[in-house]
Design an enzyme around this catalytic site. Structure first.
Site, short mmCIF file in Angstrom:
data_model
loop_
_atom_site.label_atom_id
_atom_site.label_comp_id
_atom_site.label_asym_id
_atom_site.label_seq_id
_atom_site.Cartn_x
_atom_site.Cartn_y
_atom_site.Cartn_z
N HIS A 136 -11.95 -12.07 -5.88
CA HIS A 136 -12.43 -10.71 -6.13
C HIS A 136 -12.72 -10.53 -7.61
O HIS A 136 -11.88 -10.86 -8.44
CB HIS A 136 -11.39 -9.67 -5.70
CG HIS A 136 -11.33 -9.45 -4.22
ND1 HIS A 136 -10.75 -8.35 -3.65
CD2 HIS A 136 -11.81 -10.19 -3.19
CE1 HIS A 136 -10.86 -8.41 -2.33
NE2 HIS A 136 -11.49 -9.53 -2.03
N TYR A 162 -7.78 1.47 -5.11
CA TYR A 162 -6.57 2.20 -5.50
C TYR A 162 -6.96 3.68 -5.54
O TYR A 162 -7.78 4.07 -6.38
CB TYR A 162 -6.09 1.75 -6.88
CG TYR A 162 -5.44 0.37 -6.89
CD1 TYR A 162 -6.22 -0.79 -6.89
CD2 TYR A 162 -4.05 0.23 -6.92
CE1 TYR A 162 -5.62 -2.05 -6.91
CE2 TYR A 162 -3.45 -1.03 -6.94
CZ TYR A 162 -4.24 -2.15 -6.93
OH TYR A 162 -3.65 -3.39 -6.94
N PRO A 216 5.00 -2.25 -6.96
CA PRO A 216 3.89 -3.13 -6.56
C PRO A 216 2.50 -2.70 -7.04
O PRO A 216 1.55 -3.46 -6.89
CB PRO A 216 3.96 -3.12 -5.03
CG PRO A 216 4.75 -1.91 -4.67
CD PRO A 216 5.66 -1.62 -5.80
N LYS A 238 2.04 -7.44 -9.61
CA LYS A 238 2.55 -8.41 -10.58
C LYS A 238 3.76 -9.22 -10.10
O LYS A 238 4.10 -10.24 -10.72
CB LYS A 238 2.96 -7.69 -11.88
CG LYS A 238 1.80 -7.17 -12.68
CD LYS A 238 1.08 -8.29 -13.40
CE LYS A 238 -0.32 -7.92 -13.79
NZ LYS A 238 -1.38 -8.76 -13.25
N TYR A 273 -4.59 -6.68 -15.34
CA TYR A 273 -4.64 -6.90 -13.88
C TYR A 273 -4.93 -8.37 -13.56
O TYR A 273 -4.26 -8.96 -12.71
CB TYR A 273 -5.69 -5.98 -13.25
CG TYR A 273 -5.53 -5.86 -11.75
CD1 TYR A 273 -4.79 -4.83 -11.18
CD2 TYR A 273 -6.10 -6.80 -10.90
CE1 TYR A 273 -4.61 -4.74 -9.81
CE2 TYR A 273 -5.93 -6.72 -9.52
CZ TYR A 273 -5.19 -5.68 -8.98
OH TYR A 273 -5.02 -5.60 -7.62
P1 FAD Z 1 11.76 -13.88 -3.11
O1 FAD Z 1 10.39 -14.01 -2.56
O2 FAD Z 1 12.53 -12.66 -2.79
O3 FAD Z 1 12.56 -15.17 -2.66
C1 FAD Z 1 13.95 -15.26 -2.76
C2 FAD Z 1 14.44 -16.19 -1.67
O4 FAD Z 1 15.85 -16.36 -1.82
C3 FAD Z 1 14.23 -15.62 -0.27
O5 FAD Z 1 13.61 -16.58 0.55
C4 FAD Z 1 15.64 -15.26 0.20
O6 FAD Z 1 15.77 -15.39 1.61
C5 FAD Z 1 16.46 -16.26 -0.56
N1 FAD Z 1 17.85 -15.86 -0.77
C6 FAD Z 1 18.34 -14.62 -1.03
N2 FAD Z 1 19.67 -14.65 -1.18
C7 FAD Z 1 20.05 -15.94 -1.00
C8 FAD Z 1 21.29 -16.60 -1.02
N3 FAD Z 1 22.42 -15.92 -1.25
N4 FAD Z 1 21.33 -17.94 -0.80
C9 FAD Z 1 20.18 -18.62 -0.57
N5 FAD Z 1 18.98 -18.04 -0.53
C10 FAD Z 1 18.90 -16.72 -0.75
N6 FAD Z 1 4.62 -7.79 -4.95
C11 FAD Z 1 3.35 -7.57 -5.15
O7 FAD Z 1 2.84 -7.97 -6.19
N7 FAD Z 1 2.61 -6.90 -4.19
C12 FAD Z 1 3.17 -6.45 -3.01
O8 FAD Z 1 2.50 -5.89 -2.16
C13 FAD Z 1 4.52 -6.67 -2.79
N8 FAD Z 1 5.13 -6.24 -1.65
C14 FAD Z 1 6.45 -6.47 -1.47
C15 FAD Z 1 7.09 -5.99 -0.31
C16 FAD Z 1 8.46 -6.19 -0.13
C17 FAD Z 1 9.14 -5.64 1.11
C18 FAD Z 1 9.21 -6.87 -1.11
C19 FAD Z 1 10.69 -7.10 -0.92
C20 FAD Z 1 8.55 -7.36 -2.25
C21 FAD Z 1 7.18 -7.16 -2.45
N9 FAD Z 1 6.52 -7.62 -3.60
C22 FAD Z 1 5.22 -7.38 -3.80
C23 FAD Z 1 7.16 -8.39 -4.62
C24 FAD Z 1 6.93 -9.90 -4.44
O9 FAD Z 1 6.84 -10.19 -3.08
C25 FAD Z 1 8.07 -10.61 -5.14
O10 FAD Z 1 7.95 -10.34 -6.52
C26 FAD Z 1 8.13 -12.11 -4.89
O11 FAD Z 1 8.52 -12.37 -3.57
C27 FAD Z 1 9.12 -12.79 -5.86
O12 FAD Z 1 9.35 -14.11 -5.51
P2 FAD Z 1 10.78 -14.77 -5.69
O13 FAD Z 1 10.61 -16.18 -5.25
O14 FAD Z 1 11.31 -14.48 -7.03
O15 FAD Z 1 11.74 -13.99 -4.70
C1 DHB Z 2 -1.61 -5.89 -2.38
C2 DHB Z 2 -0.40 -5.42 -2.78
C3 DHB Z 2 -0.30 -4.79 -4.00
O1 DHB Z 2 0.89 -4.33 -4.43
C4 DHB Z 2 -1.40 -4.60 -4.81
O2 DHB Z 2 -1.26 -3.94 -5.98
C5 DHB Z 2 -2.62 -5.08 -4.39
C6 DHB Z 2 -2.72 -5.73 -3.17
C7 DHB Z 2 -1.70 -6.58 -1.08
O3 DHB Z 2 -0.69 -6.70 -0.39
O4 DHB Z 2 -2.82 -6.99 -0.70
#
Ligand code: FAD
Ligand code: DHB
Length: 401
Positions: A74, A203, A295, A299, A387
């Protein structure tokens, strides 16, 4: 049973998996311990926007092939307010940069496949994981797997276990400073079996609250609505969700949102959070374990990837030279980027949402900011460069292999 590796990684989200992959490419062994099963982590629908630098990182690391084929590049987003859309064009404002729309769970699938193909070890369904000894020279992770107690001895522990994980909690109280903001709203997100009818993300700022139009593929639309922080999904039947989406997203130009079966729904709380520093002894925090952004700026996953890029480089430098200065630079290097993203996400959130106790003055300020950002090249360029993602830290300045 006792196992031994160089880096013990907690969590198989984007941060833990990418770290394990990057370490493997640097000749460093790791074991990933994950609390959930493989199917669960591969199906967990979350973020969808990859910054240009993360796209480049995945390609350079040899895990971008499917993303290049299936991801949607995009070159802009639309800010919609007062019934009109205003496009922010990324390439012309950022020297050619853009974003990739590609689901987080697809990145996770690609990384798991790559790790397993390379002979890597990911243990799923691990319980009671507990990092220990990281303030000494002998860290280890105690855990339960398939009903038996185990111990993973390692040189370093990477806490990539998300916001609710054990790693951050295992650090002694007082050693970390936490900075936090919560917001008086949440997001209700749906995935719909409906072909997107708009090419780019929208947005929308609206009297009823914020809405976001996104997508995952030519068949699947991803949509979000600002809702009350204590909203109950049961109070949001499909008809109510679609009615709000139509009201908040559609403009006077005849553009219509296409409806389709709702495949998935979630409620996401909105929070800003940073724990400093991101290191305690031989335990390093990365991704959501150390920081959360609302979100709105897309980021979260991008920051997680930037963290582990820096951590993999610092660890490679240590194993190649025995020098610790790269490890010492990890937390300050990451925090500079994190605070920029914290500010950007807070700013986008503040500009685009309805705040329950805001008054007419506050709403006029939001409108003024939206009009400025969509009419001034300087203001639009500032939004665009944040962004698409500011350049990664220059790792050449850190000691390296
Ligand atoms: P995570 O993806 O959370 O991975 C952590 C992993 O550790 C998981 O697999 C978990 O199961 C595991 N874990 C937890 N505790 C333990 C333990 N005690 N022992 C072993 N394993 C464990 N960001 C955006 O930019 N846009 C979005 O739309 C967006 N939507 C989101 C919606 C939700 C519901 C959530 C929760 C987050 C969202 N985020 C979004 C944020 C983004 O998804 C996260 O920033 C990203 O997943 C970070 O990656 P990570 O690997 O640090 O953590
Ligand atoms: C999506 C999620 C976001 O938080 C965002 O800022 C843009 C796109 C998505 O899930 O596609």
């Amino acid at each position: 049973m006792n196992r031994k590796t160089q880096v013990g990684i907690l969590g198989a989200g984007p941060a833990g998996l990418m770290l394990s992959h990057l370490l493997h490419r640097a000749g460093i062994a790791s074991v990933v311990l994950e609390a959930r099963d493989r199917d669960y982590v591969e199906q967990r629908v979350r973020a969808g926007v990859l910054e240009q630098g993360v796209v480049d990182l995945l390609n350079e690391a040899g895990v971008g092939e499917r993303m290049q084929r299936e991801g949607l590049r995009h070159e802009g987003i639309e800010l919609r307010f007062g019934g009109t859309g205003h496009r922010i064009d990324f390439p012309s404002l950022t020297g050619g940069r853009a974003i990739m729309v590609y689901g987080q769970q697809e990145v996770v699938k690609d990384l798991i496949r790559a790790r397993l193909a390379d002979g890597g070890t990911i243990l799923f369904d691990v319980a009671n994981a507990m990092p220990q000894g990281f303030d000494t020279g002998k860290p280890s992770i105690r855990y339960t797997h398939a009903g038996a107690e185990h111990m993973l001895a390692c040189d370093f522990i990477a806490g990539c276990d998300g916001f609710h994980g054990v790693s951050r909690q295992a650090i002694p109280a007082g050693a970390l400073s936490a900075f936090e903001r919560t917001y008086p709203f949440a997001w209700l997100g749906i995935l719909a079996q409906a072909p997107p009818t708009h090419d780019e993300l929208i947005y929308a700022y609206h009297d009823h609250g914020f809405a976001l139009y996104s997508m995952r593929s030519p068949q699947i639309t991803r949509l979000y609505l600002q809702v009350a922080p204590d909203a109950d999904l049961a109070a949001w039947p499909d008809a109510r969700i679609w009615s709000e989406l139509h009201a908040r997203l559609e403009t006077g130009d005849g553009w219509k949102l296409t409806e389709g079966p709702v495949l998935e729904r979630l409620l996401a709380p909105m929070r800003s959070f940073v724990a400093e520093p991101m290191r305690f002894g031989r335990l390093f925090l990365a991704g959501d374990a150390a920081h959360i952004v609302p979100p709105t700026g897309a980021k979260g996953m991008n920051l997680a990837m930037a963290d582990v890029r820096t951590l993999a480089h610092a660890l490679a430098g240590f194993y190649a030279t025995g020098r610790e200065d790269g490890l010492a630079a990890y937390s300050p290097t990451c925090l500079a980027r994190i605070w920029r993203a914290e500010h950007f996400s807070w700013w986008m959130t503040s500009m685009l949402h309805r705040f329950p106790d805001d008054d007419a003055f506050g709403r006029r300020l939001q409108r003024s900011q939206l009009e400025y950002v969509t009419s001034s090249r300087a203001a639009a360029a500032s939004l665009a460069e944040n962004y698409v993602g500011l350049p990664f830290a220059d790792l050449e300045e850190l000691p390296h292999a």
